[in-house]
Every structure is written in C-alpha cells, then in structure tokens.
Write a protein that holds these residues in place. Structure first.
Motif, PDB file in Angstrom:
ATOM      1  N   ALA A 115     -59.990 -26.693 -12.174  1.00 54.45           N
ATOM      2  CA  ALA A 115     -60.560 -26.951 -13.501  1.00 54.45           C
ATOM      3  C   ALA A 115     -59.662 -26.384 -14.596  1.00 54.45           C
ATOM      4  CB  ALA A 115     -61.957 -26.348 -13.585  1.00 54.45           C
ATOM      5  N   VAL A 116     -59.125 -25.183 -14.381  1.00 52.02           N
ATOM      6  CA  VAL A 116     -58.220 -24.590 -15.361  1.00 52.02           C
ATOM      7  C   VAL A 116     -56.955 -25.438 -15.494  1.00 52.02           C
ATOM      8  CG1 VAL A 116     -56.778 -22.582 -15.876  1.00 52.02           C
ATOM      9  CG2 VAL A 116     -59.082 -22.249 -14.979  1.00 52.02           C
ATOM     10  N   LEU A 264     -45.092 -28.149 -16.951  1.00 50.54           N
ATOM     11  CA  LEU A 264     -45.538 -28.165 -15.560  1.00 50.54           C
ATOM     12  C   LEU A 264     -46.587 -27.093 -15.255  1.00 50.54           C
ATOM     13  CD1 LEU A 264     -42.150 -28.703 -13.679  1.00 50.54           C
ATOM     14  CD2 LEU A 264     -43.991 -30.373 -14.009  1.00 50.54           C
ATOM     15  N   ALA A 265     -46.953 -26.291 -16.247  1.00 51.66           N
ATOM     16  CA  ALA A 265     -47.906 -25.206 -15.998  1.00 51.66           C
ATOM     17  C   ALA A 265     -49.250 -25.752 -15.524  1.00 51.66           C
ATOM     18  CB  ALA A 265     -48.082 -24.364 -17.256  1.00 51.66           C
ATOM     19  N   GLY A 266     -49.731 -26.802 -16.171  1.00 58.62           N
ATOM     20  CA  GLY A 266     -50.996 -27.399 -15.766  1.00 58.62           C
ATOM     21  C   GLY A 266     -50.916 -27.976 -14.364  1.00 58.62           C
ATOM     22  N   ASP A 267     -49.799 -28.638 -14.054  1.00 59.64           N
ATOM     23  CA  ASP A 267     -49.609 -29.184 -12.708  1.00 59.64           C
ATOM     24  C   ASP A 267     -49.570 -28.075 -11.660  1.00 59.64           C
ATOM     25  OD1 ASP A 267     -49.428 -31.952 -13.371  1.00 59.64           O
ATOM     26  OD2 ASP A 267     -47.412 -31.620 -14.124  1.00 59.64           O
ATOM     27  N   ALA A 268     -48.900 -26.957 -11.995  1.00 52.92           N
ATOM     28  CA  ALA A 268     -48.812 -25.846 -11.053  1.00 52.92           C
ATOM     29  C   ALA A 268     -50.194 -25.262 -10.762  1.00 52.92           C
ATOM     30  CB  ALA A 268     -47.885 -24.765 -11.610  1.00 52.92           C
ATOM     31  N   LEU A 269     -50.990 -25.059 -11.804  1.00 53.68           N
ATOM     32  CA  LEU A 269     -52.345 -24.532 -11.622  1.00 53.68           C
ATOM     33  C   LEU A 269     -53.203 -25.503 -10.820  1.00 53.68           C
ATOM     34  CD1 LEU A 269     -52.833 -23.199 -15.251  1.00 53.68           C
ATOM     35  CD2 LEU A 269     -52.656 -21.780 -13.195  1.00 53.68           C
TER      36      LEU A 269
END
Length: 420
Positions: A115-116, A264-269
């Motif tokens: 979700a994050v 890519l931070a959202g993809d990593a999370l």
C-alpha cells in the motif's frame, strides 16, 4: 533480458562502474553473483534460525522475491531481498502461537508495504523530495550500516584470529588485487577465513557431522498463514524499518552509480511488499534490501542486475539442497565478523557520500542536530517499547529524523535565526 557487455567484459577501469544494464563476461558475472550469495547467506539464514522458520523455505522465497524485485524495477535497481532482521523481535514475540500465526503477521506487513509503495508511485517523487531531503537520506543510509556495527564487533571478538585473517584477506584482495581478484575480494577473503578456521579448530563442534547428515535433495516446507489481530499488531511496525531500508537502498545505489533513481522508490517498496507477502503466504520470513550486498557493490563497482539474477537463481536452486545450507551454517562467527567489518562500514560511508555529493551544509543547525540525534539512536540501537511492541535503533532513528527534520526546519525558519 539483455545486458550490454561492459568494455572488454574482463575488467572495470579506474573510476568506472558497471551499470545495472551492463555486465562483465558471463563467467565473471556468475562469480560476482556467487559473491552476492555468500554475502547474504549468513544473515538470511540467521533470521529463520532464530525465529524457528524453515531455513530452506526462507532461502527459496528470498530468491523468488529478488527475481520479483528485479522484474518490477525493470532491471534498473540492483538488489537482493534477504530476510529482514526487523522481523526477529515480533516473530520471537509470537513464536509461542505457532508458525501459521507468525506468517499472518508477516503477510499483513507485506500488504501494508504494498500500500505504501502504491501511494509513493501515485504521489510521485515529490513526496520523497519533501520527506527525505539529502540531509535525511544520508543519515538513514549511514545509520542502517552503522547500526549493525556492534554485531560485527561481537563476531570479531568471538574469534579474533579468524576475523583478523578474514579482514586482512578481504582488504588485500580488494585493494592490491587486480581484475576478478579485486572484484571477488570479499568471497575470496571469506574462503581464506573459513580455511584458516578449519585448520586451527575454529569450526563449530559437530559442523562436519551436520554436513554429512544433511540430505542432498529436499523440497522446502510450505505453510499457510493464520491471521490474528494481536500478532498482526505486533508485526506491523516493522513496515517503518522496511520503508527506511528500501528508500535508503535507492538513495545508496543512486549515489554509487551517479544516477537519479528516485522514480524507482515506489516500485522498490511495492516489490519488497509483494515479496514479503508471498513469503508470508507460503512459509518464509519477510524480506528487505540487503546492506551486505550494497557493500559488495561498493567494493566491486559492479551494479549489474545480471549478477543479481545469478544470485537469485542460485538461492532458489540451493533451497532444494539442504546439504549446502548446512555447509553455509558452518561459516564461523569470526569469518562473518571480518567480512561485515568491511560491508557494514561501507554502508555507513555511503551515507556520508550522499551528504558530500549533495553539499549538505552541517553548519546549519537543523542539518547538524537532526543528523546527530538520528545517528546516535541508530548506532546506539536505541530500543524502546510502544505498548507491547519493541522498536529498535533503525526505526527510531529513521522515523525520528523523517518526522523531526521538517518540524525543526519550520521552527528555525519561523522562530529561530532563520526568521531574521
């Protein structure tokens, strides 16, 4: 999936790096991938050992999770997803309720992280720029590495001679070596340390017997989760640490490769959340990006995702070979101590590099005090309980600076000297 060959495929020139979309020759790439396996193995298998989870199942889903991560980040962000130490405390607290209940907590934490990740992807990089400016990200990356310093020190103290031989070997191979000797310095150092320990009686009693008794082939055990609110409540705070570790990983790789990877931070999370959810749904421990493997990249200057595919596929294959798991578990604590003295320190210095590359001004009182408090909380492993939940230094240091920094900056600009 295709990777361009870096240079002649044999060496990395001084000052150059092998980017994620590049690779060295396949022989060298396999060697570096195996080095990543060795780097993550001790910690990844330690978590299930301490929490009672099936070791080979956890190894299986760390490999599967890594492949999922590479796919979701489109081979742009090199990372290995190993067992997260943040899960040790809540899993130990719920161990008496059975593995099914523990898995329910792991799966809930994974879904929360998903979700994050979706939120960060929707909001864009602006949310990261606002929440994690360079002063904050540098501190988080530094404290993630330095928080582990006491663990490395204790391992060294347990077998000082073995640790010293391992450490000196790694330094010698990495600094004085050339070509693949330098690239594989950590792996070679660990092998030298293990051989020295074996020759001097430094292996654990019964190590040889454990290897002999382990089967060559065996399918990992699978378990289904059971959801109980109390266990979920104890486990969910782990998400705070996973967010910090994943975003810190993005920032660290950005600093090392000289590329802006914030998108890519959202993809990593999201990827780590899905990997943790999958592990929790089948019997493995929750995952996170691994500081040990970041250290390997910093030492080798090879950021090729091809090496991580090798590592992931190797982990999946080894999950079906219990004998190999038994062999890895014979690595003495002194060898781990010598290796982690280098690896954990490299992570800490990456945080300093983020400050340096972004010209963070430490004469500014907010930058100075916020980073100072966060580092002490992380390095000292500040451990406090919130109700029945115990949170450690990475959580307090990361959350503290993420929440405290904007508040301190607001006070400085409207009430302090910045208001003049």
């Amino acid at each position: 999936m295709r990777w361009a060959v870096h240079g002649d495929g044999k060496k990395v020139l001084p000052g150059a790096v092998v980017f994620p979309e590049e690779r060295l020759s396949w022989l060298r790439t396999v060697g570096i991938g195996m080095q990543h396996v060795i780097a993550m193995f001790g910690a990844t298998l330690l978590v299930p050992t301490l929490t009672g989870f099936p070791v080979n199942t956890t190894l299986l889903f760390s490999g599967v999770g890594t492949m999922l991560f590479l796919l979701i980040t489109r081979n742009r962000l090199p990372s290995y997803l190993g067992s997260s130490f943040a899960f040790i405390a809540p899993l130990a607290a719920t161990q008496g309720q059975g593995i099914a209940v523990q898995l329910g907590g792991v799966m809930a934490a994974g879904l929360a992280l998903v979700a994050v990740g979706v939120l960060v992807k929707a909001a864009g990089r602006a949310v990261l720029d606002a929440a994690m400016p360079p002063a904050v990200t540098g501190a988080i990356v530094a404290l993630i590495g330095l928080n582990l310093a006491p663990t490395a020190a204790r391992n060294v103290e347990s077998q000082p001679a073995v640790a010293t031989v391992t450490l000196l070997s790694i330094l010698l191979f990495t600094v004085a070596g050339r070509g693949m000797v330098a690239r594989l310095g950590i792996l070679l150092g660990v092998l030298v340390g293990w051989c020295f320990a074996a020759a001097t009686g430094g292996l654990a009693e019964g190590a040889r017997r454990a290897i002999d008794e382990a089967a060559w082939l065996g399918a990992p055990q699978l378990h289904a989760p059971e959801f109980r609110l109390a266990a979920i409540g104890v486990t969910l705070p782990v998400v705070i640490v996973l967010i910090a570790e994943n975003v810190g990983h993005v920032k660290a790789v950005s600093a090392m490769t000289g590329r802006d990877l914030d998108d890519l931070a959202g993809d990593a999370l999201l990827a780590d959340g899905l990997a943790t959810t999958l592990a929790g749904g089948c019997g493995g421990s929750g995952t996170t990006t691994y500081a040990e493997n970041v250290g390997v990249m910093a030492a080798t200057r090879v950021y090729s995702t091809a090496a991580y595919w090798v590592a992931a596929l190797t982990a999946v294959a080894l999950a079906f070979i219990p004998k190999f798991g038994a062999l890895i578990l014979t690595i003495p604590t002194g060898v781990l101590g010598g290796a982690t003295m280098v690896l954990y320190g490299l992570i800490g210095m990456l945080g300093v590099r983020i400050w340096q590359d972004n010209a963070v001004n430490f004469s500014h009182p907010v930058n100075l005090t916020a980073a100072a408090v966060a580092l002490v909380a992380g390095i000292g492993n500040l451990t406090l309980s919130v109700g029945s939940v115990e949170l450690e230094g990475i959580a307090w240091g990361s959350v503290g600076i993420m929440v405290g920094y904007p508040i301190l900056m607001l006070l400085y600009r409207h009430a302090g000297e910045g208001a003049r």
